[in-house]
Design a protein around this motif. Structure first.
Motif, PDB file in Angstrom:
ATOM      1  N   GLU A 160     -27.263   7.373  39.684  1.00 36.54           N
ATOM      2  CA  GLU A 160     -27.503   5.931  39.560  1.00 36.54           C
ATOM      3  C   GLU A 160     -28.555   5.971  38.434  1.00 36.54           C
ATOM      4  O   GLU A 160     -28.734   5.019  37.708  1.00 36.54           O
ATOM      5  CB  GLU A 160     -27.661   5.286  40.615  1.00 36.54           C
ATOM      6  N   LYS A 163     -27.542   6.629  34.868  1.00 33.47           N
ATOM      7  CA  LYS A 163     -26.983   5.419  34.478  1.00 33.47           C
ATOM      8  C   LYS A 163     -28.254   4.601  33.841  1.00 33.47           C
ATOM      9  O   LYS A 163     -27.875   3.851  32.826  1.00 33.47           O
ATOM     10  CB  LYS A 163     -26.006   4.849  35.410  1.00 33.47           C
ATOM     11  N   ASP A 168     -24.997   9.146  30.586  1.00 30.25           N
ATOM     12  CA  ASP A 168     -23.734   9.000  31.297  1.00 30.25           C
ATOM     13  C   ASP A 168     -23.530  10.339  32.311  1.00 30.25           C
ATOM     14  O   ASP A 168     -23.326  11.391  31.699  1.00 30.25           O
ATOM     15  CB  ASP A 168     -22.317   8.998  30.264  1.00 30.25           C
TER      16      ASP A 168
END
Length: 409
Positions: A160, A163, A168
């Motif tokens: 997380e 991101k 990615d």
């Protein structure tokens, strides 16, 4: 050879990002503070004439082309993330000195056969997710898939966080370098100890990075009233734990090279007038020789069980981490020795007790380190300090070391 004043100004400027009220620095991975720090370091890289990019793991990299752009890369650097309330020098010195080395080469028109890359590795410290060296593991191709699931204190996972920072997680394997693509990795770092200070020397050459094991001990006894239970009837896990800790110190001292530390201790239920029911502590055991470290651990484990039997408590252990020791490359050490002699510093050899990104890169390429004297040996602390002169001395040794390694075919 290098501009020590320019290096110092950059260390001080970078140290303002994430600065805490007490003077310490907190820059955790994938945070706004780290992003601000990366942007500043990227600006230094561009000033130095480097082509700047970030790989799939968020490693910030500046590249100087070589005469042969297809030759293996000479890699230098460190990290710019910090522990909570840490210092200005742990990590940033190596990155900023790497930039200074290449900028000096460009200013003097020095060309090398091998390309040179300066890297600021992602999350060396592991302060946020309790799992460090994310960037160097990714570059080495050894980052375990489960690492993406590790979470910080707020429940945010590594995936997380990647991101949110614009990366990615599925592309992480793209950060891996192939064997043979890196000529060597060299890192300048503060010593974080007092050996160089005691020797009266500004710089030292690292012989290897000690291997560590982290072992969690759980000692279980019986919770009873502190005043009503005779000493002869107690099953006290805290007394047993204290005895085991004394064994750890005794056995580590015995070798002359091993270090053993218990820096984390939890007592349950934790009442002043209650004999504990359970005690948990974590052992950090290190040595440059794996066989010595493992032999010491074996003796500690055996004696811990004898103490458990004697005190009628239960002792169990859980291996949290096992990092093998890594010896520095002879080629890098010899280049650093030649650099020291050229600059008038007596070559001084010492091991690194702390782990560094080179541990992860060692299976991929030769690695080496140069240490700079630490004032009072303090690190991971706002009082962490190395002088302007010592930082310049270390950067100058790095300059000649890198130049020698990058020059040849």
């Amino acid at each position: 050879m290098v501009q020590g004043e320019r290096l110092w100004q950059r260390i001080m400027e970078l140290g303002e990002i994430g600065k805490q009220p007490g003077g310490g620095v907190t820059r955790l991975s994938f945070t706004a503070e780290e992003r601000q720090a990366k942007e500043l370091v990227a600006s230094y890289m561009r000033e130095a004439g480097l082509a700047v990019y970030e790989d799939a793991a968020g490693n910030l990299i500046g590249r100087k082309e070589g005469v042969n752009p297809d030759a293996p890369v000479m890699l230098i650097g460190s990290h710019i993330d910090s522990v909570y309330n840490g210092g200005r020098f742990d990590g940033p010195l190596g990155v900023l000195a790497g930039i200074e080395v290449v900028q000096t080469m460009n200013e003097q028109g020095v060309r090398t056969h091998h390309p040179i890359e300066v890297v600021a590795f992602t999350d060396e410290e592991g302060a946020r997710f309790r799992f460090g060296m994310i960037g160097s593991r990714a570059m080495a191709g050894t980052l375990p898939p489960e690492a993406l699931d590790y979470r910080d204190v707020e429940g945010v996972s590594v995936a997380e966080a990647l991101k949110r920072a614009g990366f990615d997680p599925d592309r992480l394997p793209q950060a891996a370098r192939k064997p043979g693509t890196i000529k060597a990795y060299v890192e300048l770092h503060i010593e974080q100890g007092r050996v160089l200070e005691e020797a009266g020397l500004p710089v030292g050459i690292v012989t290897g990075i000690a291997g560590l094991v982290w072992v969690k001990f759980t000692v279980e006894g019986k919770a009873e009233h502190a005043g009503a239970t005779p000493m002869s009837l107690r099953r006290d896990p805290m007394a047993a734990a204290a005895q085991i800790m004394a064994v750890i110190e005794e056995e580590a001292r015995r070798t002359g090279t091993t270090v053993g530390t218990v820096g984390q201790l939890h007592v349950f239920p934790g009442g002043i007038n209650v004999i504990p029911e359970r005690v948990e502590f974590v052992l950090d055991l290190r040595d440059l020789q794996a066989e010595v470290r493992d032999r010491v651990w074996g003796v500690i484990a055996e004696r811990a069980q004898a103490i458990a039997k004697e005190r009628n408590v239960r002792v169990t252990t859980e291996l949290l981490q096992d990092m093998p020791p890594v010896l520095c490359s002879d080629e890098v050490k010899h280049a650093a020795e030649a650099a020291c002699r050229k600059l008038g510093y007596p070559p001084f050899w010492l091991p690194s007790g702390a782990a560094h990104d080179g541990v992860q890169l060692a299976p991929l390429c030769p690695i080496g380190m140069i240490f700079v004297r630490s004032q009072d040996g303090v690190s991971h602390n706002p009082a962490e300090w190395s002088t302007k002169e010592d930082c310049a001395a270390g950067a100058s040794v790095l300059y000649h070391t890198v130049q020698q390694l990058a020059r040849g075919e």
